[in-house]
Design a protein around this motif. Structure first.
Motif, PDB file in Angstrom:
ATOM      1  N   GLU A 173       0.842  -1.202   0.000  1.00  0.00           N
ATOM      2  CA  GLU A 173       0.000   0.000   0.000  1.00  0.00           C
ATOM      3  C   GLU A 173       0.874   1.248   0.000  1.00  0.00           C
ATOM      4  O   GLU A 173       0.586   2.231  -0.704  1.00  0.00           O
ATOM      5  CB  GLU A 173      -0.921   0.002   1.209  1.00  0.00           C
ATOM      6  CG  GLU A 173      -1.834   1.232   1.262  1.00  0.00           C
ATOM      7  CD  GLU A 173      -2.639   1.323   2.545  1.00  0.00           C
ATOM      8  OE1 GLU A 173      -3.523   2.193   2.614  1.00  0.00           O
ATOM      9  OE2 GLU A 173      -2.371   0.539   3.480  1.00  0.00           O
ATOM     10  N   PHE A 174       1.927   1.250   0.799  1.00  0.00           N
ATOM     11  CA  PHE A 174       2.840   2.390   0.884  1.00  0.00           C
ATOM     12  C   PHE A 174       3.403   2.722  -0.495  1.00  0.00           C
ATOM     13  O   PHE A 174       3.380   3.877  -0.935  1.00  0.00           O
ATOM     14  CB  PHE A 174       3.961   2.042   1.868  1.00  0.00           C
ATOM     15  CG  PHE A 174       4.980   3.121   2.093  1.00  0.00           C
ATOM     16  CD1 PHE A 174       4.734   4.158   2.979  1.00  0.00           C
ATOM     17  CD2 PHE A 174       6.204   3.088   1.446  1.00  0.00           C
ATOM     18  CE1 PHE A 174       5.688   5.147   3.208  1.00  0.00           C
ATOM     19  CE2 PHE A 174       7.164   4.065   1.666  1.00  0.00           C
ATOM     20  CZ  PHE A 174       6.908   5.102   2.547  1.00  0.00           C
ATOM     21  N   LEU A 175       3.890   1.709  -1.203  1.00  0.00           N
ATOM     22  CA  LEU A 175       4.483   1.943  -2.518  1.00  0.00           C
ATOM     23  C   LEU A 175       3.422   2.371  -3.536  1.00  0.00           C
ATOM     24  O   LEU A 175       3.674   3.233  -4.380  1.00  0.00           O
ATOM     25  CB  LEU A 175       5.213   0.683  -2.982  1.00  0.00           C
ATOM     26  CG  LEU A 175       6.454   0.308  -2.163  1.00  0.00           C
ATOM     27  CD1 LEU A 175       7.001  -1.045  -2.605  1.00  0.00           C
ATOM     28  CD2 LEU A 175       7.539   1.381  -2.274  1.00  0.00           C
ATOM     29  N   THR A 176       2.249   1.784  -3.444  1.00  0.00           N
ATOM     30  CA  THR A 176       1.171   2.171  -4.364  1.00  0.00           C
ATOM     31  C   THR A 176       0.792   3.632  -4.173  1.00  0.00           C
ATOM     32  O   THR A 176       0.602   4.377  -5.147  1.00  0.00           O
ATOM     33  CB  THR A 176      -0.054   1.269  -4.155  1.00  0.00           C
ATOM     34  OG1 THR A 176       0.294  -0.084  -4.473  1.00  0.00           O
ATOM     35  CG2 THR A 176      -1.213   1.711  -5.046  1.00  0.00           C
ATOM     36  N   LEU A 177       0.681   4.068  -2.929  1.00  0.00           N
ATOM     37  CA  LEU A 177       0.341   5.463  -2.643  1.00  0.00           C
ATOM     38  C   LEU A 177       1.398   6.423  -3.197  1.00  0.00           C
ATOM     39  O   LEU A 177       1.083   7.569  -3.543  1.00  0.00           O
ATOM     40  CB  LEU A 177       0.194   5.675  -1.137  1.00  0.00           C
ATOM     41  CG  LEU A 177      -1.059   5.070  -0.496  1.00  0.00           C
ATOM     42  CD1 LEU A 177      -0.962   5.109   1.029  1.00  0.00           C
ATOM     43  CD2 LEU A 177      -2.313   5.814  -0.965  1.00  0.00           C
ATOM     44  N   LEU A 178       2.636   5.947  -3.284  1.00  0.00           N
ATOM     45  CA  LEU A 178       3.718   6.786  -3.810  1.00  0.00           C
ATOM     46  C   LEU A 178       3.824   6.711  -5.334  1.00  0.00           C
ATOM     47  O   LEU A 178       4.717   7.325  -5.917  1.00  0.00           O
ATOM     48  CB  LEU A 178       5.049   6.377  -3.180  1.00  0.00           C
ATOM     49  CG  LEU A 178       5.202   6.700  -1.689  1.00  0.00           C
ATOM     50  CD1 LEU A 178       6.537   6.194  -1.162  1.00  0.00           C
ATOM     51  CD2 LEU A 178       5.067   8.198  -1.439  1.00  0.00           C
ATOM     52  N   GLY A 179       2.931   5.962  -5.956  1.00  0.00           N
ATOM     53  CA  GLY A 179       2.917   5.906  -7.415  1.00  0.00           C
ATOM     54  C   GLY A 179       3.889   4.929  -8.022  1.00  0.00           C
ATOM     55  O   GLY A 179       4.244   5.048  -9.208  1.00  0.00           O
ATOM     56  N   ALA A 180       4.334   3.942  -7.236  1.00  0.00           N
ATOM     57  CA  ALA A 180       5.283   2.957  -7.764  1.00  0.00           C
ATOM     58  C   ALA A 180       4.639   2.144  -8.876  1.00  0.00           C
ATOM     59  O   ALA A 180       3.489   1.718  -8.772  1.00  0.00           O
ATOM     60  CB  ALA A 180       5.755   2.035  -6.645  1.00  0.00           C
TER      61      ALA A 180
END
Length: 310
Positions: free
Chosen positions: A281-288
């Motif tokens: 979720e953290f990486l998805t929120l950062l647009g990874a």
């Protein structure tokens, strides 16, 4: 160059990588702020003309670490700072060694990581722990900055310096603030994490397979696969991009997935708020756009090329 200095440099290979691969900060900030509607009010230190904010924050971090695992790490940043300070004034080597022994004895005797006991101890003990943590932070500062700062008690060392004199030199209002942050932790997310995590599941100051690529970066702690960065800022509602990328950096520098990190986030000491996300979720929120293993692989390649340009 250190992780934080590389992040400050907009032209560094690391910063360019993050700006390209984790480009969206607003979604994570929105998610973060959505969790903060019920946090405790921000507790500020007593107003004083002089506060060494970086040293104070590091002292708070040291004291809170001991409540998770009662170990004073040897051969790491504080130790290295003691050795460097000893080159400035040999007496600091002896006093630093006494500091580490005194910390070891007190944190074990007080059973700071005993989950059957509250995180805080008697007021006199907490004040001594706060002063020990602050002096440890001063030595750590020598390691991280490469110098003994003229404005600190370390710079006033003479052949008669004692550990007790260094402890007395800690500003009273800063020692009280460290004690206050321990008390605040009893009513927030850290206490819950502490209760749910045995000491042997806590790794203090973890280094990563990629740490050597960024001058030996170490994080604050990992508790049962939860990577946590401690912040003692008086403006915890803000979430600077540098803090976001620093936390992401620790995650990605674990090239071989040695710690099997599943969650990560921040503990903001001044309102006792622990905010974490699942790594995906953290990486998805950062647009990874890539998976965590792929991002780690690519970051390793970027830092290797930067270290060995053709």
């Amino acid at each position: 160059m250190s992780l934080t200095r590389l992040l400050d440099d907009k032209t560094s290979a690391l910063r360019v990588f993050f700006d390209s691969e984790l480009p969206v900060l607003r979604a994570l900030r929105a998610s973060y702020r959505a969790t903060r509607s019920h946090v405790l009010p921000t507790q500020r230190p007593e107003p004083q003309a002089e506060t060494r904010w970086g040293t104070l924050g590091a002292a708070i971090d040291h004291r809170l670490r001991w409540s998770l695992r009662a170990v004073q790490l040897r051969g790491r940043s504080v130790d290295a700072g003691i050795s460097m300070a000893g080159e400035y004034a040999p007496i600091l080597q002896r006093v630093g060694a006494e500091l580490l022994d005194t910390i070891d004895e007190l944190i074990v005797r007080e059973r700071l990581d005993d989950r059957s006991l509250p995180v805080s101890r008697a007021s006199e003990t907490e004040e001594r722990l706060a002063r020990l943590a602050y002096v440890a932070a001063l030595f750590e500062e020598v390691f991280r900055t490469g110098q003994v700062w003229p404005s600190t008690a370390l710079a006033q060392a003479d052949g008669f310096l004692t550990l007790e004199a260094l402890l007395r030199a800690v500003p009273d209002h800063e020692a009280r603030d460290v004690v206050a942050m321990v008390e605040r932790s009893r009513h927030g997310g850290l206490e819950a994490l502490r209760a749910a995590t045995a000491p042997d599941l806590v790794v203090l100051a973890p280094t990563f397979a990629g740490s050597a690529d960024v001058a030996g970066a170490d994080a604050d702690w990992i508790a049962d696969r939860t990577l946590v960065d401690v912040k003692a800022t008086v403006t915890p509602d803000k979430l600077p991009g540098k803090d976001i990328h620093q936390l992401a950096g620790y995650l990605l520098l674990d090239y071989e997935d040695d710690y099997r990190i599943e969650r990560l986030g921040w503990y903001h000491a001044r309102n006792g708020a622990l905010t974490v996300w699942e790594t995906a979720e953290f990486l998805t929120l950062l647009g990874a756009r890539d998976s965590l293993p792929r991002l780690r692989e690519r970051l390793r390649a970027v830092l290797t090329r930067a270290a060995h340009p053709r």
